[in-house]
Design an enzyme around this catalytic site. Structure first.
Site, short mmCIF file in Angstrom:
data_model
loop_
_atom_site.label_atom_id
_atom_site.label_comp_id
_atom_site.label_asym_id
_atom_site.label_seq_id
_atom_site.Cartn_x
_atom_site.Cartn_y
_atom_site.Cartn_z
N LYS A 120 0.83 -1.22 0.00
CA LYS A 120 0.00 0.00 0.00
C LYS A 120 0.86 1.26 0.00
O LYS A 120 0.47 2.28 -0.55
CB LYS A 120 -0.98 -0.01 1.18
N LYS A 202 -3.69 -11.69 -6.87
CA LYS A 202 -4.96 -11.80 -6.13
C LYS A 202 -6.06 -10.97 -6.81
O LYS A 202 -5.77 -9.88 -7.31
CB LYS A 202 -4.71 -11.28 -4.70
N LYS A 205 -10.33 -5.47 -5.53
CA LYS A 205 -11.31 -4.46 -5.94
C LYS A 205 -10.62 -3.20 -6.46
O LYS A 205 -11.21 -2.40 -7.14
CB LYS A 205 -12.25 -4.12 -4.78
P1 TYM Z 1 -10.54 -6.76 3.18
O1 TYM Z 1 -11.61 -5.77 3.37
O2 TYM Z 1 -9.43 -6.45 2.23
O3 TYM Z 1 -11.14 -8.14 2.72
C1 TYM Z 1 -12.19 -8.76 3.44
C2 TYM Z 1 -12.02 -10.27 3.42
O4 TYM Z 1 -11.98 -10.76 2.07
C3 TYM Z 1 -10.83 -11.59 1.89
N1 TYM Z 1 -10.37 -11.47 0.50
C4 TYM Z 1 -10.16 -12.52 -0.32
N2 TYM Z 1 -10.32 -13.84 -0.14
C5 TYM Z 1 -10.03 -14.65 -1.18
N3 TYM Z 1 -9.61 -14.21 -2.39
C6 TYM Z 1 -9.44 -12.89 -2.61
N4 TYM Z 1 -9.05 -12.47 -3.81
C7 TYM Z 1 -9.73 -11.98 -1.55
N5 TYM Z 1 -9.69 -10.62 -1.43
C8 TYM Z 1 -10.09 -10.34 -0.18
C9 TYM Z 1 -9.81 -11.04 2.87
O5 TYM Z 1 -8.82 -12.00 3.18
C10 TYM Z 1 -10.67 -10.71 4.06
O6 TYM Z 1 -10.91 -11.85 4.84
N6 TYM Z 1 -7.67 -6.23 7.24
C11 TYM Z 1 -8.89 -6.82 6.74
C12 TYM Z 1 -10.14 -6.36 7.48
C13 TYM Z 1 -10.09 -6.56 8.96
C14 TYM Z 1 -10.19 -7.80 9.66
C15 TYM Z 1 -10.12 -7.45 11.04
C16 TYM Z 1 -10.31 -9.11 9.23
C17 TYM Z 1 -9.97 -5.58 9.90
N7 TYM Z 1 -10.01 -6.10 11.15
C18 TYM Z 1 -10.18 -8.46 12.03
C19 TYM Z 1 -10.37 -10.09 10.24
C20 TYM Z 1 -10.30 -9.76 11.60
C21 TYM Z 1 -9.05 -6.43 5.27
O7 TYM Z 1 -8.53 -5.45 4.82
O8 TYM Z 1 -9.93 -7.19 4.60
#
Ligand code: TYM
Length: 336
Positions: A120, A202, A205
């Protein structure tokens, strides 16, 4: 003599998702679908992490809309606010409070090694803010506040989860048992959905090429079109094998949405071309996501219901998380 047994504590789940506009098939298969499936077995806390999202600059009007639509989409994916605690992170003040404390138990070197921070920082070189750096300790606070046993996420979050365990272990070793050590839960298939245009990357979005990802809310024609254009290889053989990244990705998606094994899929498309296979995957995904699109439209038409749900969720989350925060304050030596 009768013994009075303590009622067994249901194991706890916590997970979160950022409200940054588009949610993808990766978010759904890697996380949201698992959340819905696990919610009865566990005492579940699911959160829209708006505080994490401001580590990247957000336009306030669009952000406000995205938080609400992210919450509605979470419900539309089958997460039931009557069975799970669903809330918005900034509504529950304990998250920021514990995050500050955990910052003081997290090393600069540890945060510097986080690959998401490095990625990032490269993407937004003009805004490498302290929040972006400390992002993982806020995530640790989210999880540890609820004494979560399990955290269902995609594999891209594995490093953050391991750091959460390290922080909790460090705190526990200084002050005695305070936090439950959480385990990650990564689905067997779907934990890393890859880009449709570059299957070594990966699905994200924030990809500039909209054909690289499928949004959960894309309409049927768009979904089918994106799968038809998916990058594969020149072999024309639907088999799961190392080196066939594009086909492997499509097979894992098809497998999750249809419940078919790789063997069954290979048999189904034996002797058929990639065109037939891509069309079948597109149609299956579009059909799988159809009820979600319909539910989403229904929820977005009932803002009062959404508001009632996230307020109730925040109330419960505050009550539960405050217990952990009080314990932490006491252990550190803060006075009441
Ligand atoms: P975020 O918002 O980027 O994504 C949310 C969830 O989607 C999963 N994900 C994927 N899984 C499979 N293939 C993909 N291409 C893919 N893209 C996204 C992510 O692994 C995630 O589970 N830091 C986290 C949000 C967060 C969080 C937490 C998660 C904040 N606090 C506490 C768990 C526990 C994030 O940015 O997810």
């Amino acid at each position: 003599m009768e013994t009075t047994q303590k009622p067994e504590r249901k194991p706890v789940i916590f997970s979160g998702i950022q409200p940054t506009g588009i949610m993808t098939l990766g978010n759904y298969l890697g996380a949201l679908k698992q959340w819905a499936m696990l919610q009865d077995e566990y005492d579940s806390y699911y959160c829209i992490v708006d505080m994490h999202a401001i580590t990247i600059r957000q336009d306030p009007a669009a952000f406000r809309k995205n938080i609400l639509s992210g919450y509605a989409l979470m419900l539309a994916c089958g997460i039931d606010p009557q069975r799970s605690t669903t809330f918005i992170q900034s509504h529950v003040k304990t998250h920021a409070e514990l995050a500050w404390i955990l910052n003081c138990y997290t090393q600069f070197g540890e945060l510097s090694r986080m690959t998401q921070f490095k990625d990032k920082s490269q993407k937004h070189p003009d805004n490498i803010n302290v929040g972006l750096f400390a992002y993982p300790s806020l995530m640790a606070a989210d999880i540890l506040l609820y004494q979560a046993d399990l955290v269902p996420v995609g594999v891209d979050q594995k490093q953050h989860l391991e750091l959460t365990r390290d922080i909790a272990t460090r705190f526990n070793s200084v002050y005695g048992n305070t936090f439950t050590l959480p385990d990650g839960y990564y689905p067997k298939a779907g934990a890393k959905i890859m880009s449709l245009q570059d299957p070594t990357k990966k699905m994200s979005k924030s990809d500039e090429n909209v054909n690289a990802f499928v949004a959960i809310l894309d309409d049927q024609d768009t979904i089918i079109r994106k799968f038809k254009r998916a990058v594969t290889d020149s072999e024309a053989q639907v088999v799961y094998r190392e080196g066939k990244d594009g086909i492997n990705n499509l097979m894992s998606i098809y497998s999750v949405v249809t419940g078919k094994t790789y063997e069954e899929i290979e048999k189904e498309f034996d002797g058929k071309g990639y065109g037939d296979f891509k069309l079948a995957v597109g149609e299956a995904v579009a059909e799988h996501l159809r009820p979600i699109r319909e539910n989403y439209a229904r929820y977005m038409n009932d803002k009062a219901y959404l508001e009632e749900c996230y307020h109730k969720g925040a109330e419960k989350a505050l009550k539960v998380s405050q217990r952990t925060l009080d314990k932490v304050h006491k252990k550190i030596g803060f006075i009441r």
